[in-house]
Design a protein around this motif. Structure first.
Motif, mmCIF file in Angstrom:
data_model
loop_
_atom_site.group_PDB
_atom_site.id
_atom_site.type_symbol
_atom_site.label_atom_id
_atom_site.label_comp_id
_atom_site.label_asym_id
_atom_site.label_seq_id
_atom_site.Cartn_x
_atom_site.Cartn_y
_atom_site.Cartn_z
ATOM 1 N N TYR A 56 0.844 -1.195 0.000
ATOM 2 C CA TYR A 56 0.000 0.000 0.000
ATOM 3 C C TYR A 56 0.881 1.247 0.000
ATOM 4 N N PHE A 57 0.534 2.192 -0.869
ATOM 5 C CA PHE A 57 1.259 3.456 -0.962
ATOM 6 C C PHE A 57 0.422 4.582 -0.377
ATOM 7 N N ARG A 58 1.117 5.553 0.202
ATOM 8 C CA ARG A 58 0.456 6.740 0.740
ATOM 9 C C ARG A 58 -0.195 7.492 -0.414
ATOM 10 N N ALA A 59 -1.411 7.987 -0.184
ATOM 11 C CA ALA A 59 -2.148 8.697 -1.234
ATOM 12 C C ALA A 59 -2.839 9.923 -0.634
ATOM 13 N N ASP A 60 -3.135 10.876 -1.488
ATOM 14 C CA ASP A 60 -3.889 12.066 -1.094
ATOM 15 C C ASP A 60 -4.760 12.503 -2.262
ATOM 16 N N GLU A 61 -5.361 13.671 -2.160
ATOM 17 C CA GLU A 61 -6.283 14.122 -3.206
ATOM 18 C C GLU A 61 -5.610 14.238 -4.575
ATOM 19 N N GLU A 62 -4.298 14.412 -4.596
ATOM 20 C CA GLU A 62 -3.569 14.498 -5.869
ATOM 21 C C GLU A 62 -3.330 13.128 -6.503
ATOM 22 N N THR A 63 -3.129 12.113 -5.694
ATOM 23 C CA THR A 63 -2.735 10.800 -6.230
ATOM 24 C C THR A 63 -3.851 9.753 -6.230
ATOM 25 N N ILE A 64 -4.904 9.948 -5.461
ATOM 26 C CA ILE A 64 -5.989 8.961 -5.405
ATOM 27 C C ILE A 64 -6.592 8.686 -6.784
ATOM 28 N N GLN A 101 -5.215 8.439 -9.592
ATOM 29 C CA GLN A 101 -4.329 7.497 -10.278
ATOM 30 C C GLN A 101 -4.609 6.057 -9.809
ATOM 31 N N PHE A 102 -4.807 5.896 -8.510
ATOM 32 C CA PHE A 102 -5.123 4.565 -7.966
ATOM 33 C C PHE A 102 -6.499 4.104 -8.435
ATOM 34 N N SER A 161 -7.579 0.172 -8.072
ATOM 35 C CA SER A 161 -7.076 -0.119 -6.727
ATOM 36 C C SER A 161 -8.093 0.304 -5.672
ATOM 37 N N LYS A 162 -7.935 -0.231 -4.498
ATOM 38 C CA LYS A 162 -8.816 0.057 -3.368
ATOM 39 C C LYS A 162 -7.988 0.579 -2.192
ATOM 40 N N PRO A 163 -8.605 1.377 -1.316
ATOM 41 C CA PRO A 163 -7.885 1.828 -0.125
ATOM 42 C C PRO A 163 -7.684 0.679 0.864
ATOM 43 N N ALA A 221 6.179 5.371 -6.341
ATOM 44 C CA ALA A 221 6.767 5.544 -5.007
ATOM 45 C C ALA A 221 7.117 7.011 -4.764
ATOM 46 N N ARG A 222 7.642 7.700 -5.785
ATOM 47 C CA ARG A 222 7.941 9.133 -5.637
ATOM 48 C C ARG A 222 6.663 9.937 -5.372
ATOM 49 N N ALA A 223 5.591 9.579 -6.082
ATOM 50 C CA ALA A 223 4.304 10.251 -5.863
ATOM 51 C C ALA A 223 3.785 9.968 -4.449
ATOM 52 N N ALA A 224 3.960 8.730 -3.973
ATOM 53 C CA ALA A 224 3.533 8.367 -2.619
ATOM 54 C C ALA A 224 4.360 9.101 -1.572
ATOM 55 N N LEU A 225 5.655 9.216 -1.814
ATOM 56 C CA LEU A 225 6.514 9.966 -0.899
ATOM 57 C C LEU A 225 6.079 11.433 -0.863
ATOM 58 N N GLY A 226 5.756 11.989 -2.015
ATOM 59 C CA GLY A 226 5.256 13.369 -2.070
ATOM 60 C C GLY A 226 3.981 13.533 -1.264
ATOM 61 N N ALA A 227 3.064 12.572 -1.379
ATOM 62 C CA ALA A 227 1.809 12.620 -0.609
ATOM 63 C C ALA A 227 2.097 12.547 0.884
ATOM 64 N N ALA A 228 3.041 11.691 1.272
ATOM 65 C CA ALA A 228 3.408 11.557 2.689
ATOM 66 C C ALA A 228 4.051 12.846 3.208
ATOM 67 N N GLN A 229 4.886 13.470 2.385
ATOM 68 C CA GLN A 229 5.527 14.726 2.798
ATOM 69 C C GLN A 229 4.500 15.841 2.926
ATOM 70 N N ARG A 230 3.517 15.890 2.024
ATOM 71 C CA ARG A 230 2.461 16.904 2.127
ATOM 72 C C ARG A 230 1.643 16.701 3.401
ATOM 73 N N ALA A 231 1.338 15.436 3.712
ATOM 74 C CA ALA A 231 0.586 15.137 4.932
ATOM 75 C C ALA A 231 1.389 15.518 6.177
ATOM 76 N N ALA A 232 2.691 15.253 6.153
ATOM 77 C CA ALA A 232 3.545 15.601 7.293
ATOM 78 C C ALA A 232 3.617 17.115 7.471
ATOM 79 N N ALA A 233 3.646 17.863 6.365
ATOM 80 C CA ALA A 233 3.707 19.322 6.444
ATOM 81 C C ALA A 233 2.430 19.879 7.068
ATOM 82 N N LYS A 234 1.305 19.238 6.800
ATOM 83 C CA LYS A 234 0.038 19.688 7.383
ATOM 84 C C LYS A 234 -0.026 19.406 8.875
ATOM 85 N N LYS A 235 0.669 18.367 9.322
ATOM 86 C CA LYS A 235 0.628 17.944 10.716
ATOM 87 C C LYS A 235 1.670 18.631 11.599
#
Length: 149
Positions: free
Chosen positions: A43-51, A53-54, A59-61, A94-108
């Motif tokens: 499972y890769f990290r996803a957000d409104e930008e990458t969902i 694509q899945f 794919s399913k969450p 994986a780069r897109a998932a890392l980007g989603a994870a970094q965006r989520a971390a910045a919000k937190k």
């Protein structure tokens, strides 16, 4: 999926840290977790930008069952099976998932803590008990007896 398989799978992406997590592994770069390798899949990290694509790949969450209900975790989506054979494209995901994870971390990121007020000096326990009883008891000193010699 074992650690060696995951290391090979992410070889085109670059070095990753693989740590035991839940019933599988957490995969991270520089302390940012962007993937989960569990019994049910990768499972890769996803957000409104990458969902989208899945979703386009069917794919399913990530979801799991509790005694009372099924919990859906929309922040992690299952990697399409076809990418296990294409490590170059997997590294793009994986780069897109890392980007989603970094965006989520910045919000937190935690906000600056407020300055604490100076601590009050604790009152003796007896004084507190007397105040709670609604009475203030004043002890009178007994006169000293003079000793005769």
């Amino acid at each position: 999926m074992d650690r060696e398989f995951l290391t090979d799978l992410f070889s085109d992406f670059g070095p990753v840290t693989i740590r035991p997590m839940f019933s599988g592994f957490g995969i991270s770069v520089d302390g940012v977790n962007f993937a989960l390798a569990l019994r049910a899949g990768l499972y890769f990290r996803a957000d409104e930008e990458t969902i989208p694509q899945f979703e386009a790949e069917g794919s399913k969450p990530f979801q799991y069952q509790t005694r009372a209900k099924t919990v859906v975790v929309n922040s992690y989506w299952q990697l399409p099976a076809r990418l296990f054979d294409d490590t170059e494209e997997l590294s793009q995901w994986a780069r897109a998932a890392l980007g989603a994870a970094q965006r989520a971390a910045a919000k937190k990121r935690p906000r600056a803590k407020k300055a604490k007020a100076p601590a009050k000096k604790a009152a003796p326990a007896k004084t507190i008990a007397k105040k709670r009883a609604g009475k203030k008891i004043v002890k009178k000193k007994s006169p000293r007896k003079m000793s005769s010699s």
